[in-house]
Design a protein around this motif. Structure first.
Motif, PDB file in Angstrom:
ATOM      1  N   PRO A 161      51.556  40.374  29.369  1.00  0.00           N
ATOM      2  CA  PRO A 161      51.795  41.809  28.956  1.00  0.00           C
ATOM      3  C   PRO A 161      53.081  41.906  28.160  1.00  0.00           C
ATOM      4  CG  PRO A 161      51.578  41.298  31.509  1.00  0.00           C
ATOM      5  CD  PRO A 161      51.368  39.985  30.438  1.00  0.00           C
ATOM      6  N   PRO A 186      42.346  48.864  26.118  1.00  0.00           N
ATOM      7  CA  PRO A 186      43.070  49.425  27.162  1.00  0.00           C
ATOM      8  C   PRO A 186      44.505  48.531  27.236  1.00  0.00           C
ATOM      9  CG  PRO A 186      41.151  48.776  28.210  1.00  0.00           C
ATOM     10  CD  PRO A 186      40.840  48.493  26.853  1.00  0.00           C
ATOM     11  N   VAL A 187      44.434  47.424  26.855  1.00  0.00           N
ATOM     12  CA  VAL A 187      45.444  46.575  27.088  1.00  0.00           C
ATOM     13  C   VAL A 187      46.592  46.832  25.683  1.00  0.00           C
ATOM     14  CG1 VAL A 187      44.172  44.991  28.333  1.00  0.00           C
ATOM     15  CG2 VAL A 187      44.700  44.457  25.717  1.00  0.00           C
ATOM     16  N   THR A 189      49.031  48.703  23.087  1.00  0.00           N
ATOM     17  CA  THR A 189      49.824  49.981  22.867  1.00  0.00           C
ATOM     18  C   THR A 189      49.202  51.053  22.114  1.00  0.00           C
ATOM     19  OG1 THR A 189      51.193  48.843  21.084  1.00  0.00           O
ATOM     20  CG2 THR A 189      52.034  48.738  23.446  1.00  0.00           C
ATOM     21  N   VAL A 219      50.728  44.102  23.426  1.00  0.00           N
ATOM     22  CA  VAL A 219      49.944  44.402  24.650  1.00  0.00           C
ATOM     23  C   VAL A 219      51.065  45.289  25.473  1.00  0.00           C
ATOM     24  CG1 VAL A 219      49.096  43.245  26.852  1.00  0.00           C
ATOM     25  CG2 VAL A 219      48.930  42.020  24.588  1.00  0.00           C
ATOM     26  N   ARG A 220      50.540  46.387  26.025  1.00  0.00           N
ATOM     27  CA  ARG A 220      51.273  46.928  26.994  1.00  0.00           C
ATOM     28  C   ARG A 220      52.040  46.194  27.949  1.00  0.00           C
ATOM     29  NH1 ARG A 220      47.088  50.220  29.482  1.00  0.00           N
ATOM     30  NH2 ARG A 220      48.562  50.528  31.254  1.00  0.00           N
ATOM     31  N   ASP A 222      52.951  47.376  30.690  1.00  0.00           N
ATOM     32  CA  ASP A 222      52.692  47.648  32.136  1.00  0.00           C
ATOM     33  C   ASP A 222      51.450  47.279  32.517  1.00  0.00           C
ATOM     34  OD1 ASP A 222      51.604  49.499  30.373  1.00  0.00           O
ATOM     35  OD2 ASP A 222      51.722  51.232  31.616  1.00  0.00           O
ATOM     36  N   VAL A 223      50.558  46.587  31.748  1.00  0.00           N
ATOM     37  CA  VAL A 223      49.118  46.250  31.988  1.00  0.00           C
ATOM     38  C   VAL A 223      49.144  45.430  33.104  1.00  0.00           C
ATOM     39  CG1 VAL A 223      48.976  44.563  30.227  1.00  0.00           C
ATOM     40  CG2 VAL A 223      46.744  45.890  31.012  1.00  0.00           C
ATOM     41  N   TYR A 228      39.726  42.576  30.223  1.00  0.00           N
ATOM     42  CA  TYR A 228      39.751  43.784  29.648  1.00  0.00           C
ATOM     43  C   TYR A 228      38.828  43.762  28.409  1.00  0.00           C
ATOM     44  CZ  TYR A 228      43.660  45.161  32.650  1.00  0.00           C
ATOM     45  OH  TYR A 228      44.489  45.412  33.604  1.00  0.00           O
ATOM     46  N   VAL A 247      44.439  39.111  30.571  1.00  0.00           N
ATOM     47  CA  VAL A 247      45.935  39.286  30.530  1.00  0.00           C
ATOM     48  C   VAL A 247      46.312  38.737  31.777  1.00  0.00           C
ATOM     49  CG1 VAL A 247      47.827  40.953  30.757  1.00  0.00           C
ATOM     50  CG2 VAL A 247      45.657  41.471  29.390  1.00  0.00           C
TER      51      VAL A 247
END
Length: 288
Positions: A161, A186-187, A189, A219-220, A222-223, A228, A247
């Motif tokens: 992350p 979805p992972v 930003t 990568v976000r 907060d994931v 994914y 992740v």
């Protein structure tokens, strides 16, 4: 057999005539009906998949002693192919001449087509060939890994992350007019743009031949750990390719973004300016 073939696409074929020998275990992804014994193979020079107009090579093994010819027919082929023994008494066919081999019919729809091998009117083996559309993509690698590292293999690496990542796609049938693609997940930003001629292209020999697209993203932070999807649309939206990203690990810490730094700097400037004005006002009142 077929030492000059670049990539093996399919191995197939089972005997349908009981005179061809004892049964053996199937060795192919796709096999015909009947008992095993004769094996029909096909190879594709330079590519992994077949499209209309492209050539392929056939070979046969396990034929009974004394055979002299096998004819290969299929609704997918422009014309039949002829196989002969590699040498007198051989149970396998000779390597084909370097003439490109038989070709897939032009205008053929994508699908799986039957192939039949016959010797003097008797079916000796069958298989199927898979044909893709004329304008279909053939994605050999679609991977993700840490930024600055060589994305290896064909399976996306695990990412942490908040980490900076590099995305690479190799299309063996890339559209020459398509120089950039957008990858979503979805992972991420945000959407990641990958381009041809990118400085992030590692120049790996495993990507020859093919059109390579590469780019960077993040990568976000907060994931949650997990698996994914990562998706790209290519060939002007006609082809959708999805791989999965794992992740895992502790989040990567980053300093404030340039936008946040700019906002803080602007706020500090306002405070300083306000302090200067306040001091000037106090001085003015004192001097009065």
């Amino acid at each position: 057999m077929f030492r000059n073939a670049v990539r093996v696409l399919g191995v197939a074929g089972l005997a349908t005539a009981p005179v061809l020998g004892a049964a053996a275990g199937a060795v192919a992804d796709e096999v015909g009906p009947g008992t095993a014994g004769v094996r029909l193979e096909y190879y594709v020079p330079g590519q992994r998949l077949l499209a209309p107009g492209e050539s392929l090579w056939f070979g046969i093994e396990g034929m009974p002693p004394g055979w002299d010819r096998v004819e290969i027919t299929s609704p997918a082929l422009q014309k039949p192919a002829l196989l002969v023994p590699a040498k007198k008494g051989a149970r396998e066919s000779t390597e084909p001449a370097d003439d490109g081999g038989p070709r897939i019919r032009e205008g053929l729809r994508a699908g799986s087509y039957p192939v039949t091998a016959t010797s003097h009117g008797r079916t000796v083996a069958t298989t199927r060939v898979k044909v893709i559309g004329e304008d279909a993509a053939e994605v050999f690698r679609f991977v993700i890994g840490p930024a600055g590292a060589l994305p290896g293999g064909t399976t996306p690496a695990r990412v942490r992350p908040g980490s900076d990542i590099q995305v690479l796609l190799n299309d063996l049938r890339g559209d020459p007019e398509e120089t950039s693609l957008t990858v979503t997940s979805p992972v991420f930003t945000g959407p990641v743009t990958i381009r041809t001629g990118s400085p992030d292209d590692p120049g790996c020999k495993c990507d020859d031949p093919g059109t390579v697209y590469a780019g960077r993203g993040r990568v976000r932070p907060d994931v949650a750990p997990g698996r994914y999807p990562m998706t790209v649309k290519s060939h002007h939206g006609k082809q959708t390719t999805t791989r999965h990203v794992t992740v895992a690990g502790e989040p990567v810490a980053h300093g404030p973004s340039p936008a946040a730094i700019g906002a803080v700097s602007a706020g500090a400037a306002v405070l300083v300016a306000g302090g200067v004005i306040a001091v000037r006002r106090r001085r003015s009142r004192t001097s009065g």
